[in-house]
Write an enzyme that holds these catalytic residues in place. Structure first.
Site, PDB file in Angstrom:
ATOM      1  N   VAL A 175       1.731  -3.460  -5.079  1.00 46.60           N
ATOM      2  CA  VAL A 175       2.599  -4.127  -4.110  1.00 46.60           C
ATOM      3  C   VAL A 175       3.984  -3.478  -4.096  1.00 46.60           C
ATOM      4  CG1 VAL A 175       3.625  -6.318  -3.420  1.00 46.60           C
ATOM      5  CG2 VAL A 175       1.312  -6.274  -4.384  1.00 46.60           C
ATOM      6  N   ASP A 176       4.494  -3.136  -5.272  1.00 49.47           N
ATOM      7  CA  ASP A 176       5.776  -2.435  -5.330  1.00 49.47           C
ATOM      8  C   ASP A 176       5.703  -1.097  -4.608  1.00 49.47           C
ATOM      9  OD1 ASP A 176       7.444  -4.214  -6.678  1.00 49.47           O
ATOM     10  OD2 ASP A 176       6.778  -3.560  -8.642  1.00 49.47           O
ATOM     11  N   VAL A 177       4.608  -0.368  -4.814  1.00 45.40           N
ATOM     12  CA  VAL A 177       4.467   0.940  -4.171  1.00 45.40           C
ATOM     13  C   VAL A 177       4.400   0.781  -2.654  1.00 45.40           C
ATOM     14  CG1 VAL A 177       2.972   2.958  -3.920  1.00 45.40           C
ATOM     15  CG2 VAL A 177       3.387   1.991  -6.190  1.00 45.40           C
TER      16      VAL A 177
END
Length: 406
Positions: A175-177
């Site tokens: 999700v961060d990526v």
């Protein structure tokens, strides 16, 4: 040239200045992408540095956190203690003389320091201000934005894992990526708009929204039918056979997407009659009869080594592959000529870093992997008055917001 990657030169974003207040993963990933294409990115850190500097093991040969290294190459690091008047003044100067500011503090933090978009806009009307949050700036502003948490509340864990097992997170902070990529894209869109209007704008991205958009077909099905999908392990909700199987020695995946591929797949298996079986003649029937199909395939695939099957399927143009570990995956990409590794070397200390190369390729202005992730505070604070190491032009001393370059 190192591992097939150019390590010196300029890029399509050369001349762009970025004040990077972000930490951990989503923001640093976005700013590293900007830096890879030539932007001069200064990473503004607290005296203790980005949290990920302490996230170890593993460490590289120099003893530095590989987590930090994964998203911070091509940047310069300065320390600004925002709790002091001197540090805050320097941080504001850096922000006011930048083309782009990126931050991922909790909503309200940048306002408290006078570093929010509204406070900087008068001094720098051309500023592109990118704010990354966990759950937006509204009702979810106070919620902590951790990747694992968002994978849970955003539905991803509910569709990941074995059918009868517990919900599972993805094996990387996906999700961060995804959010970092959305921030990167949003910044480029805002810069394009600035080219047309002469004014900068605000870019807002959040982890939850990025995940929901990335659920794509699973989200579309749930919205259309009102029924949430469940966990299928390594199977696909809409395609069969499209999953993991055990061969004689190890696992492989088969990704059959149409009838031609299925007929070829069955022929390679020595079971051409499967393509004529009424239960399997269409993809919809194969999905509906997935258990029977798998029962027919498992003993056949288990009779030969996985690599033999993969080679035979490739010859018949049937999508299939081994389940590689990470080292094998990089070796596979290298064998295909993809140059997947970027090796950078500090010209002063000789410290080197090996990271995944930028996956975006421009033929006229390729990504440039210039320098390893910076040591904390390695570049001092007067970055705006210096010429970046990769830039052979004179430093730009025009007034903030008056630069003609993107």
């Amino acid at each position: 040239m190192a591992d097939g990657v150019t390590t010196s030169g300029t890029g399509v974003l050369d001349g762009l200045r970025v004040a990077d207040f972000s930490r951990v993963l989503a923001g640093p990933y976005a700013t590293m992408m900007l830096a890879d294409f030539g932007a001069d990115v200064v990473k503004i850190e607290s005296p203790s540095g980005d949290d990920t500097r302490a996230w170890r093991p593993p460490v590289d040969d120099a003893g530095e956190s590989t987590y930090f290294g994964a998203v911070n190459r091509n940047k310069r690091s300065v320390v600004c203690d925002l709790t002091t008047s001197e540090g805050l003044a320097e941080a504001r100067r850096l922000a006011e003389t930048a083309d782009v500011v990126v931050e991922n503090f909790r909503p309200g933090v940048m306002e408290r320091f006078g570093l929010d978009e509204a406070s900087l806009r008068d001094a720098n009307p051309r500023l592109v201000y990118c704010s990354i949050t966990g759950f937006g700036r509204g009702e979810g502003a106070s919620l902590p934005g951790y990747d694992l948490l968002v994978q849970a509340v955003g539905g991803l864990m509910s569709i990941t894992g074995a059918p009868n097992g517990e919900p599972s997170k993805v094996g990387v902070a996906l999700v961060d990526v995804l959010t970092g990529l959305n921030a990167f894209s949003g910044i480029l869109l805002a810069l394009r708009q600035r080219d047309a209007t002469g004014r900068g704008s605000r870019v807002d991205v959040d982890l939850l929204g990025s995940l929901l958009a990335a659920l794509t077909n699973q989200a579309s099905g749930a919205l259309a039918t009102g029924r949430s999908p469940g966990r299928l392990g390594n199977a696909h909700p809409s395609i069969a056979p499209y999953e993991l199987f055990r061969a004689a020695d190890r696992e492989l995946v088969v990704a059959v997407g149409n009838y031609r591929q299925f007929a070829a797949f069955a022929a390679v298996l020595g079971r051409p009659e499967l393509a004529l079986d009424a239960r399997f003649v269409t993809n919809e029937f194969r999905v509906g009869n997935r258990a029977a199909l798998r029962e027919a395939l498992e003993p056949v695939l288990a009779a030969r080594p996985a690599a033999e099957w993969v080679a035979a399927f490739a010859a018949a143009r049937v999508p299939a592959g081994l389940v590689n570990d990470v080292a094998e995956a990089f070796a596979f990409a290298a064998a295909l000529g993809l140059d997947p590794v970027a090796t950078t070397t500090d010209p002063v200390t000789g410290r080197t870093s090996r990271q995944p190369a930028t996956p975006i390729h421009l033929d006229t202005a390729p990504a440039v992997h210039r320098t390893p992730p910076p040591l904390l505070g390695a570049h001092g604070a007067r970055w705006a008055d210096e010429t970046p190491d990769h830039d052979d032009t004179a430093p730009d001393h025009t007034a903030p917001g008056e630069r003609t370059r993107p």
